[in-house]
Scaffold this motif. Structure first.
Motif, short mmCIF file in Angstrom:
data_model
loop_
_atom_site.label_atom_id
_atom_site.label_comp_id
_atom_site.label_asym_id
_atom_site.label_seq_id
_atom_site.Cartn_x
_atom_site.Cartn_y
_atom_site.Cartn_z
N THR A 127 -3.81 -2.59 1.63
CA THR A 127 -2.59 -3.41 1.60
C THR A 127 -2.29 -3.84 0.17
OG1 THR A 127 -2.96 -4.18 3.86
CG2 THR A 127 -1.53 -5.53 2.46
N LEU A 145 -0.90 -0.81 -1.67
CA LEU A 145 0.48 -0.57 -1.26
C LEU A 145 1.43 -1.57 -1.93
CD1 LEU A 145 2.64 0.83 0.46
CD2 LEU A 145 2.01 -0.72 2.34
N GLU A 146 1.07 -2.84 -1.90
CA GLU A 146 1.91 -3.86 -2.54
C GLU A 146 2.05 -3.60 -4.04
OE1 GLU A 146 -0.21 -7.38 -1.35
OE2 GLU A 146 0.85 -7.50 0.57
N ASN A 173 1.82 -0.64 -5.56
CA ASN A 173 2.67 0.54 -5.72
C ASN A 173 4.15 0.18 -5.53
OD1 ASN A 173 1.08 2.83 -6.42
ND2 ASN A 173 0.21 2.84 -4.37
N LYS A 174 4.46 -0.66 -4.58
CA LYS A 174 5.85 -1.08 -4.35
C LYS A 174 6.34 -1.94 -5.51
CE LYS A 174 6.30 -1.02 0.68
NZ LYS A 174 6.52 -1.86 1.86
N GLU A 175 5.53 -2.91 -5.90
CA GLU A 175 5.91 -3.85 -6.97
C GLU A 175 6.17 -3.15 -8.30
OE1 GLU A 175 3.27 -6.87 -9.57
OE2 GLU A 175 3.27 -7.31 -7.42
N LYS A 176 5.34 -2.15 -8.61
CA LYS A 176 5.45 -1.46 -9.89
C LYS A 176 6.44 -0.29 -9.85
CE LYS A 176 2.04 -3.91 -11.67
NZ LYS A 176 2.12 -4.78 -12.82
N GLY A 177 6.96 0.03 -8.67
CA GLY A 177 7.88 1.14 -8.56
C GLY A 177 7.18 2.49 -8.57
N TRP A 178 5.89 2.51 -8.19
CA TRP A 178 5.10 3.73 -8.22
C TRP A 178 5.07 4.44 -6.87
CZ3 TRP A 178 0.29 0.94 -10.64
CH2 TRP A 178 0.56 0.62 -11.96
N LEU A 179 5.53 3.79 -5.82
CA LEU A 179 5.45 4.37 -4.49
C LEU A 179 6.44 5.52 -4.36
CD1 LEU A 179 4.20 4.11 -1.62
CD2 LEU A 179 6.19 2.72 -1.04
N PRO A 219 7.83 7.42 -1.42
CA PRO A 219 7.82 7.47 0.04
C PRO A 219 8.18 8.87 0.55
CG PRO A 219 9.84 6.44 -0.71
CD PRO A 219 9.00 6.70 -1.94
#
Length: 170
Positions: free
Chosen positions: A145, A148-149, A151-157, A159
């Motif tokens: 978790t 994932l957070e 990756n989302k926060e840094k713009g690395w995700l 999808p």
């Protein structure tokens, strides 16, 4: 009293349990080595904190799994050498892992670790071994978790394709 109904720690391990514990220990040893190298490549402080936490967790898993194996007369896998620290600037840009690459690999590793824990829990007949892997599963879920957070926060995700609109025919 039935078969194997005493103290779980006094019961023999079956071959599936032995294999799961041995492989989990070996994978944790590989993770420590790999994540120490990733620490040399990582630039983001939040990513480095997660790497430190993953290394600490892997070292705990190694200690507990190797103790379980040794207590049951099974030799654990050999330990890998510690990686030396290197300054990020000393790694040539073309040879360096980027922070998004590292974070993606951590997410994948954590996902695979969850599956391994679930499999070990499902095949365990010793309650202590099932509980050990349940503990690891919970910890990996929490770390996953956080990854994932991050990756989302840094713009690395990155999808998979998202279904934004359903077709008219449905």
């Amino acid at each position: 009293m039935g078969i194997l109904s005493g103290n779980p720690k006094e019961e023999p391990m079956h071959f599936g349990e032995i294999n799961s514990v041995w492989q989990f220990s070996m994978a944790a040893k590989g993770s420590v080595s790999c994540y120490q190298a990733y620490l040399n490549h990582a630039g983001d402080k939040d990513l480095k904190k997660i790497l430190d936490d993953l290394i600490d967790q892997a070292k705990l898993e190694i200690k507990e799994c190797d103790t379980l194996l040794t207590d049951n007369g099974i030799p654990p896998a050999p330990a890998l050498p510690e990686r030396p620290s290197v300054k990020l600037e000393e790694i040539p840009p073309g040879a360096r892992f980027t922070d998004p690459e590292i974070a993606a690999k951590l997410a994948a590793d954590t996902s695979i670790g969850l599956v391994a824990c679930s499999q070990a829990m499902g095949q365990a007949i010793r309650e202590d071994i099932g509980a050990l892997f349940a503990k690891y599963h919970l910890t990996k879920a929490a770390l996953g978790t956080r990854i994932l957070e991050l990756n989302k926060e840094k713009g690395w995700l990155v999808p998979p394709p998202l279904q934004l609109k359903r077709s008219e025919s449905e």
